[in-house]
Design an enzyme around this catalytic site. Structure first.
Site, mmCIF file in Angstrom:
data_model
loop_
_atom_site.group_PDB
_atom_site.id
_atom_site.type_symbol
_atom_site.label_atom_id
_atom_site.label_comp_id
_atom_site.label_asym_id
_atom_site.label_seq_id
_atom_site.Cartn_x
_atom_site.Cartn_y
_atom_site.Cartn_z
ATOM 1 N N LEU A 1 0.245 0.340 -4.987
ATOM 2 C CA LEU A 1 -0.738 0.228 -6.076
ATOM 3 C C LEU A 1 -0.661 -1.210 -6.564
ATOM 4 C CD1 LEU A 1 -2.774 1.661 -7.920
ATOM 5 C CD2 LEU A 1 -0.863 2.337 -9.395
ATOM 6 N N ASP A 2 -1.788 -1.915 -6.609
ATOM 7 C CA ASP A 2 -1.806 -3.338 -6.963
ATOM 8 C C ASP A 2 -1.007 -3.618 -8.233
ATOM 9 O OD1 ASP A 2 -3.335 -3.953 -4.799
ATOM 10 O OD2 ASP A 2 -5.222 -4.156 -5.885
#
Length: 294
Positions: free
Chosen positions: A37-38
């Site tokens: 997840l960024d």
């Protein structure tokens, strides 16, 4: 300690940072997340501990749900708020009907070219490494599926929407494309992942909550069993004798009516103890991953 913790990753922290945090907290090394997840995004990040790391590949392929904010009028090189502005353009006067129509046009199967600032590898190098060196390369379009898009809020320059999509969908690229279809430029200014398969935001735990639990024994209270990630697979229950053979890695004969050739299944021993992931092969049950009792 074997199982899955549904973590609410905070913005500004990488997925690897979350794993490192849990390793320190649990004094365990065998821990892994189920898909990056960024750093700038927040939301659901299932993390597998112990033997449960063996089911991470199944979570990786699950569908995702996000809440995103699109800021119109400015685009960035990363397609999100972390990047450098590369273009600025006037925003036309838009109404709810126009925005809803554009969002709806993105629903369905389609191809998407991964952004340069992504972890996709080309020629053995990650795209973001090439991008940071000032380069840009041709990227192969990938098949994605957008199941739904729902407008939640809008003003002159910001649009908030929910999107349910398949693995590999870049929401920031969707934001850029939505802005272009609305007659301007834009970038993703906020992203919250609200679901990964059966793992939902309302059931997740913050790192502060996990810290308050403290020792390994306390963490076990929030662990979900490994088969939580396998609810989409049909389940098979075995007799004591059959379970013993499967536990030793043996293929067994089984009534496979209703199960297609090559399909994956969840395998349970007596008292619904999760035992293995198996595959139907030539009318027989072949264990692929066997999980020990402890």
């Amino acid at each position: 300690m074997n199982g899955i913790i549904n973590i609410l990753k905070p913005p500004g922290m990488t997925s690897h940072n979350v794993v490192s945090f849990l390793r320190r907290l649990s004094s365990m090394r065998r821990i892994g997340h189920t898909g990056t997840l960024d750093p700038g995004a927040a939301g659901v990040l299932p993390v597998c501990l112990g033997q449960a790391t063996r089911v991470s590949e199944y979570v990786l392929h699950m569908d995702k749900v996000y809440r995103a904010e699109l800021t119109l009028g400015r685009s960035t090189d990363t397609e999100d708020a972390s990047g450098t502005m590369v273009a600025q353009q006037a925003v036309p006067v838009l109404n709810e009907q126009e925005i809803t129509k554009v969002l709806s046009s993105f629903v369905g199967q389609q191809t998407q070219i991964p952004p340069m600032y992504s972890a996709v590898k080309v020629g053995g190098k990650k795209l973001y490494e090439l991008a940071r060196q000032g380069g840009e390369v041709d990227r192969k379009a990938r098949e994605i599926n957008v199941y739904s898009m729902k407008l939640l809020q809008m003003d002159k320059q910001k649009i908030t929407f929910d999107v349910a999509c398949s693995r590999g969908t870049y929401v920031r690229t969707l934001c850029r494309e939505i802005a272009e279809k609305l007659g301007t430029v834009g970038h993703m200014s906020f992203l919250l992942r609200t679901g990964v398969g059966p793992f939902l935001l309302q059931d997740s735990f913050t790192l502060e909550e996990l810290s308050a639990l403290g020792q390994k024994e306390s963490l076990s209270a929030v662990l979900l069993s490994a088969d939580t990630a396998l609810g989409h697979l049909p389940a098979i229950s075995l007799s004591h004798q059959q379970a013993g053979r499967v536990a030793n890695g043996n293929t067994i004969s089984l009534d496979t009516v209703g199960l297609s050739e090559g399909s994956l299944v969840r395998i349970y021993a007596e008292k619904q103890q999760f035992l293995a992931v198996g595959r139907i092969k030539e009318g027989r049950l072949k264990p692929e991953k066997v999980f020990n009792k402890d």
